[in-house]
Design a protein around this motif. Structure first.
Motif, PDB file in Angstrom:
ATOM      1  N   LYS A 192      73.346  89.187  33.264  1.00 19.81           N
ATOM      2  CA  LYS A 192      73.805  89.500  34.466  1.00 19.81           C
ATOM      3  C   LYS A 192      72.899  89.080  35.590  1.00 19.81           C
ATOM      4  CE  LYS A 192      76.833  92.751  33.251  1.00 19.81           C
ATOM      5  NZ  LYS A 192      76.366  92.744  31.730  1.00 19.81           N
ATOM      6  N   GLU A 193      72.322  87.942  35.277  1.00 14.95           N
ATOM      7  CA  GLU A 193      71.702  86.777  36.129  1.00 14.95           C
ATOM      8  C   GLU A 193      72.551  85.789  36.607  1.00 14.95           C
ATOM      9  OE1 GLU A 193      68.393  85.745  34.133  1.00 14.95           O
ATOM     10  OE2 GLU A 193      67.302  87.893  34.151  1.00 14.95           O
ATOM     11  N   VAL A 194      72.076  85.329  37.853  1.00 14.58           N
ATOM     12  CA  VAL A 194      72.891  84.048  38.354  1.00 14.58           C
ATOM     13  C   VAL A 194      72.297  82.780  37.426  1.00 14.58           C
ATOM     14  CG1 VAL A 194      72.991  82.709  40.519  1.00 14.58           C
ATOM     15  CG2 VAL A 194      72.807  85.096  40.619  1.00 14.58           C
ATOM     16  N   TYR A 195      73.594  82.252  37.046  1.00 15.54           N
ATOM     17  CA  TYR A 195      73.326  80.880  36.577  1.00 15.54           C
ATOM     18  C   TYR A 195      73.357  79.695  37.455  1.00 15.54           C
ATOM     19  CZ  TYR A 195      73.975  76.881  33.353  1.00 15.54           C
ATOM     20  OH  TYR A 195      73.812  75.664  32.859  1.00 15.54           O
ATOM     21  N   ARG A 196      74.455  79.604  38.389  1.00 15.48           N
ATOM     22  CA  ARG A 196      74.587  78.517  39.347  1.00 15.48           C
ATOM     23  C   ARG A 196      75.124  79.005  40.647  1.00 15.48           C
ATOM     24  NH1 ARG A 196      74.906  73.586  37.456  1.00 15.48           N
ATOM     25  NH2 ARG A 196      73.428  74.349  35.979  1.00 15.48           N
ATOM     26  N   LYS A 197      74.936  78.559  41.711  1.00 14.64           N
ATOM     27  CA  LYS A 197      75.665  78.838  42.898  1.00 14.64           C
ATOM     28  C   LYS A 197      76.271  77.513  43.538  1.00 14.64           C
ATOM     29  CE  LYS A 197      73.300  83.131  44.564  1.00 14.64           C
ATOM     30  NZ  LYS A 197      72.667  83.652  45.888  1.00 14.64           N
ATOM     31  N   PHE A 198      77.471  77.702  44.145  1.00 11.62           N
ATOM     32  CA  PHE A 198      78.216  76.545  44.659  1.00 11.62           C
ATOM     33  C   PHE A 198      78.573  76.812  46.127  1.00 11.62           C
ATOM     34  CE2 PHE A 198      78.887  76.658  40.246  1.00 11.62           C
ATOM     35  CZ  PHE A 198      78.820  75.565  39.863  1.00 11.62           C
ATOM     36  N   THR A 199      78.808  75.740  46.814  1.00  5.23           N
ATOM     37  CA  THR A 199      78.887  75.846  48.198  1.00  5.23           C
ATOM     38  C   THR A 199      80.257  76.881  48.772  1.00  5.23           C
ATOM     39  OG1 THR A 199      80.072  73.935  48.578  1.00  5.23           O
ATOM     40  CG2 THR A 199      77.862  73.945  48.836  1.00  5.23           C
ATOM     41  N   GLY A 200      81.178  76.593  48.012  1.00  2.51           N
ATOM     42  CA  GLY A 200      82.291  77.350  48.314  1.00  2.51           C
ATOM     43  C   GLY A 200      83.246  76.874  49.415  1.00  2.51           C
ATOM     44  N   HIS A 201      84.026  77.763  50.071  1.00  6.28           N
ATOM     45  CA  HIS A 201      85.125  77.227  51.264  1.00  6.28           C
ATOM     46  C   HIS A 201      84.658  78.091  52.115  1.00  6.28           C
ATOM     47  CE1 HIS A 201      88.004  75.539  48.378  1.00  6.28           C
ATOM     48  NE2 HIS A 201      87.297  76.291  47.511  1.00  6.28           N
ATOM     49  N   ALA A 202      85.277  77.670  53.480  1.00  7.60           N
ATOM     50  CA  ALA A 202      85.068  78.123  54.915  1.00  7.60           C
ATOM     51  C   ALA A 202      85.699  79.516  54.922  1.00  7.60           C
ATOM     52  CB  ALA A 202      85.341  77.361  55.951  1.00  7.60           C
ATOM     53  N   THR A 203      86.569  79.686  54.174  1.00  6.01           N
ATOM     54  CA  THR A 203      87.425  81.245  54.309  1.00  6.01           C
ATOM     55  C   THR A 203      87.332  81.676  52.937  1.00  6.01           C
ATOM     56  OG1 THR A 203      89.361  80.097  53.679  1.00  6.01           O
ATOM     57  CG2 THR A 203      89.139  80.383  56.176  1.00  6.01           C
ATOM     58  N   ALA A 204      87.756  82.967  52.676  1.00  5.45           N
ATOM     59  CA  ALA A 204      87.635  83.726  51.598  1.00  5.45           C
ATOM     60  C   ALA A 204      88.780  82.903  50.118  1.00  5.45           C
ATOM     61  CB  ALA A 204      88.397  85.162  51.707  1.00  5.45           C
ATOM     62  N   VAL A 205      87.882  82.945  49.228  1.00  4.09           N
ATOM     63  CA  VAL A 205      88.462  82.302  47.972  1.00  4.09           C
ATOM     64  C   VAL A 205      89.764  83.189  47.452  1.00  4.09           C
ATOM     65  CG1 VAL A 205      87.979  81.441  45.785  1.00  4.09           C
ATOM     66  CG2 VAL A 205      86.667  81.068  47.464  1.00  4.09           C
ATOM     67  N   SER A 206      90.964  82.807  47.304  1.00  4.34           N
ATOM     68  CA  SER A 206      92.044  83.313  46.804  1.00  4.34           C
ATOM     69  C   SER A 206      92.290  82.875  45.296  1.00  4.34           C
ATOM     70  CB  SER A 206      93.202  82.852  47.767  1.00  4.34           C
ATOM     71  OG  SER A 206      93.559  81.627  47.863  1.00  4.34           O
ATOM     72  N   SER A 207      91.632  81.900  44.744  1.00  6.09           N
ATOM     73  CA  SER A 207      92.163  81.667  43.333  1.00  6.09           C
ATOM     74  C   SER A 207      90.698  80.789  42.754  1.00  6.09           C
ATOM     75  CB  SER A 207      93.240  80.501  43.323  1.00  6.09           C
ATOM     76  OG  SER A 207      93.215  79.545  44.033  1.00  6.09           O
ATOM     77  N   LEU A 208      90.767  81.137  41.506  1.00  2.00           N
ATOM     78  CA  LEU A 208      89.805  80.625  40.550  1.00  2.00           C
ATOM     79  C   LEU A 208      90.243  80.522  39.185  1.00  2.00           C
ATOM     80  CD1 LEU A 208      86.474  82.619  41.407  1.00  2.00           C
ATOM     81  CD2 LEU A 208      86.886  80.051  41.899  1.00  2.00           C
ATOM     82  N   ALA A 209      89.694  79.301  38.268  1.00  2.00           N
ATOM     83  CA  ALA A 209      90.347  79.144  37.066  1.00  2.00           C
ATOM     84  C   ALA A 209      89.465  78.125  36.511  1.00  2.00           C
ATOM     85  CB  ALA A 209      91.690  78.631  37.015  1.00  2.00           C
ATOM     86  N   PHE A 210      89.130  78.333  35.223  1.00  2.00           N
ATOM     87  CA  PHE A 210      88.243  77.210  34.350  1.00  2.00           C
ATOM     88  C   PHE A 210      89.223  75.955  33.938  1.00  2.00           C
ATOM     89  CE2 PHE A 210      84.925  80.574  34.175  1.00  2.00           C
ATOM     90  CZ  PHE A 210      83.960  79.947  34.276  1.00  2.00           C
ATOM     91  N   ALA A 211      88.982  75.004  34.142  1.00  2.00           N
ATOM     92  CA  ALA A 211      89.760  73.847  33.751  1.00  2.00           C
ATOM     93  C   ALA A 211      89.675  73.176  32.360  1.00  2.00           C
ATOM     94  CB  ALA A 211      89.855  72.697  34.943  1.00  2.00           C
TER      95      ALA A 211
END
Length: 653
Positions: A192-211
Motif C-alpha cells: 500500500k505504498e506509492v510506487y510512482r506519481k504522474f502529473t495527470g490532467h487539469a481536470t478530473a480523470v474519467s478513464s484509465l487503462a493499462f496498454a
C-alpha cells in the motif's frame, strides 16, 4: 479490456458497460435509477433491477466481475448448457451516491450483498480483482477501500489524495493499482505504498487503462517495474494521453497523445501481448462518435496522433433530414476485426456488430432506430376506434408553439370590440415589452403600463421555442405568485414539458435560483397535473428533476442538525467569553468623585466661620473673668457709651 468500465462522466447517473470476456451482456443505468442488463446477441432485456431508495441513492458507477468458470471435477448437479453459460457471468458491482456498494447477482436476479461502512461520500469507481474475492473502490472522501466480497467487510482503507479520487485501474497481474483525481498515482497493493506519481490532467480523470502487459518471464521485483504503458483521459479534455512507467523515476510526463473530438467516455483496448505488435484502441467520445487508433508503443512521440477511422451513426427523419445517433459504448470482438457497439439511448440501446474497414477515414452508418426499437420491445396492442365527425363540427385542440399558442383570457373576452381595435393599433413589439419588463428600473415607459399575464405567456412560449435566453430570463425572474399562477394558467399544454426541461436545466446550472424556480414548478404542477399524468414517457422526462429534488430534500434534515449544533457551539463560546470578561473586572472602585454645588460650599464655609467665632468668643469670656483689668475696661467702655448717647440726644434737640 475495457478502460471506461462503467465510469460516470460528469457525476450524473448515466453509464453503461459491456461484460468482460465475450461481451455477452450490456449493463446500463439511466436517469430513472433502474439498472438494466441487455443480451448483446438477441438485444432482449434480461434483467431489470430497481434499488431500494434509488432516487436518493443513485447509481454512480458499474463494474462487472470476471467470468466465473465451472468446476467440472466435482459436479454437484447436472446442469443444462444455458445454466452453465449464465453461471459464468455472475456478479455486477453497483456504486451509489451515498457511499455503499451493491452486489447484484445475474444468475439469481436479485441483490446478493451490500457493502457499507467504507465511504462517507459518493463512490466514483469500483474495480474487481482477478481473484473475484477482493474489490477496490474510491470516493469523494479521498480514500481507497479494499473490500472482502465473501465477508462484506473492509480489509484495508487508506488516504490516497488531497482531493476527490475519480478513477481506479488494476494492472493485469493484479499487483499494481492506478488511482487518479487530477494527478495519477501508481500503488503497490502488497505494501500500500506509492510506487510512482504522474502529473495527470487539469481536470478530473474519467478513464484509465493499462496498454501493455508485463512479460511472464520478467524476473524483476515489483518495485523495479519498467516498460509498462497506460492510458488516461479526463473530463473536458480532448486528448488521450499515454504514460510510461520508467525505472529511473524521472520522467513524469506523457510520452504520447491521441487527438479526440470530445472528452472520452468509454475506452477499449486490444493487445496481443507482444510489444512489437500495434495496440488497437477504440474510444467513444461524449459527442457520440467512435474513434479507432492503431499504434506501436515504443517510447516518446512528439506529434499527437489522429484517428485512423471515425465511425458515426445517423438516422433519416422527415424530409430527408439526417439526425445523428450517439454511440454509448464499443468493445472489440474476438480477433479485433470487428467492433460491438451500443447506440441510441440508455433506456432502449441498440446493439450491433460492425466489421472494421480502416481504409476509410470516415464511416457513417444510417439506421432506422425507431423501427428497430419498436420491433425489439414488446408493446401491448389495444383496439382504437376512430370517431365519426360531421363537417360542421369544430375540433378544439391545444395550440402549437409559435402558431396561436396562447389561449384567450377571460379579461380579454370581456372587452368590447372597439377597445380591441384601439389596443391593436398601439400594440407593443417584443423589444418594447422586454424593456417595459425591466423590474429593476420600475418605470412605466408606455401609456399602457406593464404587460399583462397574457403577454407574459406569449413571451414565455416564444422564448421556449426560439431558446432565447434574454426572453426566458426576463419572464422567469417574476417574483409575484399571483402573476406566476396567471401566466402558467394561460400557457398552452404543448409548452409545459419544454418549460419543465428549462426549469430543470436552470436548477442544475444555478442552484441559488431554486427560490424562483420552485414557484414556477409549483404553479405548473398545480395547473397542468392532469395533462402531465397522461404523458406515456413522463418518468424518463421528469426522472432527473425528481431525482434532484429528492436529493436536495434529503439533505435538509442534516443541514438543520448541523445548524443547531453550530448555534449551540457559538452560544457556548459567547457565554464563556462573557464569563471570562466578567471575572477580570475589579469590583472595588479606585476613585470616586462627587461634585458639590456652590450653595453647599458657601453654607459649609459660613458654618465653619461661625463655629470658629463662637469658640473665640467663649475663650475671650473665660479670659475676662480671670483678668480684673478687663472688668475695669468694660465699665469704662460702658460709661463712655452713655456719654456718647447723651451727646447725640443734645445734638438732635
Amino acid at each position: 479490456m475495457a478502460a471506461a468500465d462503467g465510469g460516470v462522466e460528469g457525476g450524473g447517473a448515466w453509464c453503461c458497460v459491456f461484460s468482460p470476456g465475450l461481451a455477452k451482456c450490456l449493463a446500463s443505468v439511466a436517469g430513472d435509477g433502474r439498472i438494466r442488463v441487455w443480451d448483446t446477441q438477441s438485444g432482449d432485456l434480461r434483467h431489470e433491477y430497481v434499488p431500494s431508495s434509488h432516487l436518493s441513492a443513485t447509481c454512480s458507477c458499474l463494474s462487472w466481475a470476471a467470468a466465473r468458470r465451472l468446476h467440472q471435477e466435482v459436479p454437484q448437479k447436472k446442469k443444462r448448457r444455458s445454466e452453465k453459460e449464465d453461471e459464468e457471468l455472475d456478479l455486477l458491482a453497483i456504486g451509489t451516491a451515498v457511499g455503499s456498494i451493491l452486489l447484484y447477482s445475474i444468475v439469481k436476479g436479485e441483490l446478493q450483498r451490500k457493502l457499507s461502512g467504507g465511504h462517507n461520500g459518493k463512490v466514483n469507481c469500483v474495480r474487481w480483482h482477478q481473484e473475484n474475492d477482493r474489490l477496490y473502490s474510491c470516493s469523494d472522501d479521498k480514500h481507497i477501500v479494499e473490500w472482502s466480497v465473501s465477508t462484506g467487510k473492509v480489509k484495508c482503507k487508506w488516504k490516497a489524495e488531497k482531493g476527490s479520487i475519480s478513477y481506479l485501474c488494476l494492472s493485469p497481474d493484479g499487483q499494481m493499482l492506478l488511482s487518479a483525481g487530477r494527478g495519477i498515482t501508481l500503488w503497490n497493493l502488497e505494501t500500500k505504498e506509492v510506487y510512482r506519481k504522474f502529473t495527470g490532467h487539469a481536470t478530473a480523470v474519467s478513464s484509465l487503462a493499462f496498454a501493455t502487459v508485463r512479460p511472464p518471464n520478467d524476473s524483476q521485483p515489483s518495485d523495479e517495474i519498467t516498460g509498462l504503458y497506460f492510458l488516461s483521459g479526463a473530463v473536458h479534455d480532448r486528448l488521450l494521453n499515454v504514460w510510461q512507467v520508467r525505472s529511473d523515476r524521472k520522467d513524469k510526463n506523457a510520452v504520447l497523445s491521441f487527438v479526440l473530438t470530445d472528452a472520452p467516455v468509454y475506452v477499449d483496448l486490444a493487445t496481443s501481448g507482444d510489444r512489437e505488435d500495434p495496440v488497437k484502441l477504440a474510444v467513444v467520445c461524449q459527442d457520440g462518435q467512435l474513434h479507432l487508433f492503431e499504434h506501436i508503443l515504443n517510447g516518446y512521440c512528439k506529434k499527437p496522433l489522429l484517428p485512423t477511422c471515425t465511425l458515426q451513426i445517423a438516422t433519416s427523419g422527415k424530409g430527408n433530414e439526417v439526425r445523428p445517433v450517439p454511440i454509448l459504448a464499443a468493445v472489440f470482438c474476438s480477433g479485433s476485426q470487428s467492433v460491438l457497439i451500443a447506440y441510441n439511448t440508455l433506456l432502449h440501446p441498440v446493439i450491433e456488430r460492425v466489421t472494421l474497414n480502416t481504409n476509410e477515414s470516415q464511416i457513417c452508418l444510417v439506421r432506422d432506430t425507431e423501427m428497430t426499437v419498436s420491433l425489439s420491445m414488446e408493446t401491448a396492442v389495444t383496439k382504437v376506434k376512430t370517431p365519426v365527425v360531421a363537417r360542421d363540427v369544430k375540433v378544439l385542440v391545444p395550440g402549437i408553439p409559435g402558431h396561436n399558442a396562447t389561449m384567450k383570457s377571460t379579461l380579454m373576452q370581456s372587452r368590447k370590440t372597439e377597445a380591441k381595435r384601439k389596443d391593436s393599433a398601439n400594440e407593443f413589439t417584443i423589444e418594447e415589452r422586454l424593456s417595459a419588463m425591466d423590474i429593476d428600473a420600475m418605470e412605466v415607459k408606455h401609456k399602457g403600463g406593464f404587460p399583462q399575464a397574457d403577454n407574459f405567456a406569449v413571451l414565455l412560449v416564444q422564448g421556449l421555442e426560439s431558446n432565447d435566453a434574454s426572453i426566458l430570463n426576463k419572464v422567469l425572474q417574476i417574483k409575484k405568485d399571483a402573476l406566476v399562477k396567471t401566466t402558467i394558467a394561460r400557457l398552452p399544454v404543448t409548452a409545459v414539458v419544454p418549460l419543465l426541461h428549462e426549469i430543470t436545466r436552470r436548477l442544475q446550472s444555478h442552484p441559488y435560483r431554486a427560490l424562483l424556480m420552485v414557484r414556477w414548478l409549483k404553479a405548473v404542477f398545480t395547473q397542468h397535473a392532469s395533462f402531465l399524468s397522461t404523458l406515456p414517457d413522463l418518468v424518463p422526462q421528469l426522472g432527473m428533476l425528481h431525482q434532484m429534488m429528492e436529493s436536495r430534500v434529503k439533505t435538509l434534515q442534516k443541514l438543520s442538525r448541523l445548524h443547531g449544533k453550530l448555534y449551540l457551539l457559538s452560544a457556548q463560546v459567547a457565554a464563556s467569553k462573557r464569563a471570562q470578561d466578567a471575572s477580570t473586572v475589579i469590583q472595588s472602585p479606585k476613585l470616586v468623585y462627587a461634585e458639590a454645588s456652590s450653595e453647599d460650599e458657601n453654607s459649609e464655609h459660613e458654618l465653619m466661620e461661625d463655629q470658629e467665632s463662637d469658640e473665640n468668643w467663649e475663650n475671650e469670656i473665660e479670659e475676662s473673668v480671670d483678668d480684673p483689668k478687663m472688668h475695669i475696661d468694660k465699665e469704662v467702655s460702658e460709661d463712655s457709651g452713655e456719654d456718647l448717647h447723651t451727646e447725640s440726644e443734645s445734638e438732635k434737640e
